[in-house]
Design an enzyme around this catalytic site. Structure first.
Site, PDB file in Angstrom:
ATOM      1  N   LEU A  15      -2.651   5.673  14.052  1.00 47.31           N
ATOM      2  CA  LEU A  15      -3.914   5.393  14.407  1.00 47.31           C
ATOM      3  C   LEU A  15      -3.866   5.236  15.904  1.00 47.31           C
ATOM      4  O   LEU A  15      -4.793   5.602  16.734  1.00 47.31           O
ATOM      5  CB  LEU A  15      -4.745   4.249  13.688  1.00 47.31           C
ATOM      6  CG  LEU A  15      -5.820   3.831  14.232  1.00 47.31           C
ATOM      7  CD1 LEU A  15      -6.997   4.886  14.117  1.00 47.31           C
ATOM      8  CD2 LEU A  15      -6.377   2.461  13.476  1.00 47.31           C
ATOM      9  N   ASP A  66       7.251  -5.293  22.354  1.00 41.03           N
ATOM     10  CA  ASP A  66       7.449  -5.663  20.888  1.00 41.03           C
ATOM     11  C   ASP A  66       6.784  -7.098  20.430  1.00 41.03           C
ATOM     12  O   ASP A  66       7.334  -7.988  21.286  1.00 41.03           O
ATOM     13  CB  ASP A  66       8.848  -5.784  20.691  1.00 41.03           C
ATOM     14  CG  ASP A  66       9.582  -6.252  19.573  1.00 41.03           C
ATOM     15  OD1 ASP A  66       8.730  -6.384  18.561  1.00 41.03           O
ATOM     16  OD2 ASP A  66      10.893  -6.121  19.269  1.00 41.03           O
ATOM     17  N   ASN A  93      -3.393  -2.775  18.176  1.00 41.62           N
ATOM     18  CA  ASN A  93      -3.292  -2.099  17.103  1.00 41.62           C
ATOM     19  C   ASN A  93      -1.774  -2.167  16.425  1.00 41.62           C
ATOM     20  O   ASN A  93      -1.637  -1.377  15.378  1.00 41.62           O
ATOM     21  CB  ASN A  93      -3.594  -0.745  17.569  1.00 41.62           C
ATOM     22  CG  ASN A  93      -3.394   0.424  16.597  1.00 41.62           C
ATOM     23  OD1 ASN A  93      -3.943   0.705  15.591  1.00 41.62           O
ATOM     24  ND2 ASN A  93      -2.050   1.106  16.793  1.00 41.62           N
ATOM     25  N   SER A 152      -8.290  -4.322   8.369  1.00 39.12           N
ATOM     26  CA  SER A 152      -8.105  -3.290   7.291  1.00 39.12           C
ATOM     27  C   SER A 152      -9.163  -3.620   5.949  1.00 39.12           C
ATOM     28  O   SER A 152      -9.801  -4.659   6.079  1.00 39.12           O
ATOM     29  CB  SER A 152      -6.929  -3.345   6.599  1.00 39.12           C
ATOM     30  OG  SER A 152      -6.645  -3.049   5.365  1.00 39.12           O
ATOM     31  N   TYR A 185       0.641  -8.231   3.277  1.00 36.61           N
ATOM     32  CA  TYR A 185      -0.104  -7.295   4.382  1.00 36.61           C
ATOM     33  C   TYR A 185      -1.678  -7.612   4.222  1.00 36.61           C
ATOM     34  O   TYR A 185      -2.185  -7.990   5.288  1.00 36.61           O
ATOM     35  CB  TYR A 185      -0.002  -5.843   4.140  1.00 36.61           C
ATOM     36  CG  TYR A 185      -0.915  -4.842   5.024  1.00 36.61           C
ATOM     37  CD1 TYR A 185      -0.622  -4.415   6.389  1.00 36.61           C
ATOM     38  CD2 TYR A 185      -1.904  -4.199   4.324  1.00 36.61           C
ATOM     39  CE1 TYR A 185      -1.404  -3.725   7.035  1.00 36.61           C
ATOM     40  CE2 TYR A 185      -2.950  -3.605   5.450  1.00 36.61           C
ATOM     41  CZ  TYR A 185      -2.631  -3.186   6.504  1.00 36.61           C
ATOM     42  OH  TYR A 185      -3.472  -2.381   7.306  1.00 36.61           O
ATOM     43  N   LYS A 189      -3.667  -9.553   7.277  1.00 32.02           N
ATOM     44  CA  LYS A 189      -5.090  -9.097   7.706  1.00 32.02           C
ATOM     45  C   LYS A 189      -6.132 -10.073   7.728  1.00 32.02           C
ATOM     46  O   LYS A 189      -7.005  -9.917   8.767  1.00 32.02           O
ATOM     47  CB  LYS A 189      -5.249  -7.599   7.258  1.00 32.02           C
ATOM     48  CG  LYS A 189      -4.268  -6.666   7.642  1.00 32.02           C
ATOM     49  CD  LYS A 189      -4.580  -6.094   9.047  1.00 32.02           C
ATOM     50  CE  LYS A 189      -3.919  -4.810   9.289  1.00 32.02           C
ATOM     51  NZ  LYS A 189      -4.133  -4.471  10.780  1.00 32.02           N
ATOM     52  N   THR A 220      -1.854   7.930   7.683  1.00 31.99           N
ATOM     53  CA  THR A 220      -0.944   7.628   8.741  1.00 31.99           C
ATOM     54  C   THR A 220       0.473   7.133   7.795  1.00 31.99           C
ATOM     55  O   THR A 220       0.319   7.168   6.554  1.00 31.99           O
ATOM     56  CB  THR A 220      -1.294   6.311   9.573  1.00 31.99           C
ATOM     57  OG1 THR A 220      -1.447   5.258   8.798  1.00 31.99           O
ATOM     58  CG2 THR A 220      -2.706   6.874  10.168  1.00 31.99           C
TER      59      THR A 220
END
Length: 268
Positions: A15, A66, A93, A152, A185, A189, A220
């Site tokens: 993305l 990083d 992102n 997300s 995850y 988010k 992706t």
């Protein structure tokens, strides 16, 4: 420099890279700082973009950063201060590149459960916080500062009870559970959504516009398998990138402080 300075992390692939391409295709021109954890990959992405858009007034430069390394973030900050002096748009992102979803690495035995959960939060939430906190002084030098966090559709608490969605369906009775999980995850988010709300509060009197952007399920390498994601119904990542560009260019200013998606506002 008349061109707005856009710093986007995790922009050498997925993305992030599609968002840079979307900005290149805009009638407006930008100075894009393409952030990536690996310097060589950032350089390669920049060369690719320059070859693909040779006539564009938009310019792009690589930035090594990083999110799991504070020294790396400080070095990136120093580079941007010296070369550009400000950031007009910060797009967080990096958590959406293929490394942002670590849950499968427990099943593959590459990480223990504790390592995976810690890494998920360190990259997706803590690292994003540290980078944002570091770069806010440069945002405050902008005449139109914009702060974006790429979240997300899996993060919404309101829609987590929608059993028509595959991610909300329960595995079969018994133990151990064998169905794939993205619990870490999703949780990180959801944490990012609150992180955005906090930055909305903190920067309200500085007139910094903030959003979370929920780009949809994209084809992706997130989770490590783009082809599998496509078979599961993932859409062209350019579609999500166009939404990010819309936010950058003011089309969603009425939704400041919210989670925006293509069809409106995502519920909390």
């Amino acid at each position: 420099m008349d061109r707005p300075v856009v710093f986007i992390t995790g922009a050498n692939t997925g993305l992030g890279l599609e968002t840079v391409k979307a900005l290149f295709q805009s009638p407006k021109s930008y100075t894009i700082l393409l952030g990536a954890r690996n310097k060589e990959k950032a350089d390669a992405a920049v060369q690719q973009l320059r070859a693909e858009f040779p006539q564009s007034a938009t310019v792009v430069a690589p930035v090594q950063v990083d999110l799991e390394n504070d020294l790396s973030i400080e070095r990136a900050f120093g580079f941007v201060v010296e070369r550009y002096g400000r950031v007009d748009v910060l797009i967080n992102n990096a958590v959406n590149n293929p490394g942002g979803q670590f849950d499968p690495q427990v099943d593959s035995a590459d990480l223990t459960m504790r390592e995976m959960w810690n890494k998920s939060w360190d990259t997706n939430t803590t690292g994003t916080q540290v980078l944002t906190h570091t770069f806010v002084p440069l945002l405050l030098k902008s005449l139109d500062p914009r702060l974006l966090f790429i979240t997300s559709g899996t993060s919404t608490l309101t829609e987590s009870g929608n059993l028509t969605l595959r991610m909300n369906q329960s595995p079969a009775k018994g133990w151990p559970k064998t169905s794939p999980s993205i619990s870490a995850y999703r949780a990180s988010k959801t944490g990012m959504n609150m992180l955005m709300r906090e930055w909305t509060r903190i920067l309200r009197n500085d007139e910094v516009k903030t959003w979370c952007v929920s780009p949809g399920f994209l084809a992706t390498g997130l989770g490590g398998n783009a082809e599998r994601n496509k078979r599961m119904g993932a859409i062209d990542p350019a579609t999500g990138a166009n939404l990010v560009r819309d936010v950058v260019e003011g089309a969603r200013d009425r939704d400041v402080g919210k989670v925006v998606r293509r069809d409106g506002v995502q519920p909390w």
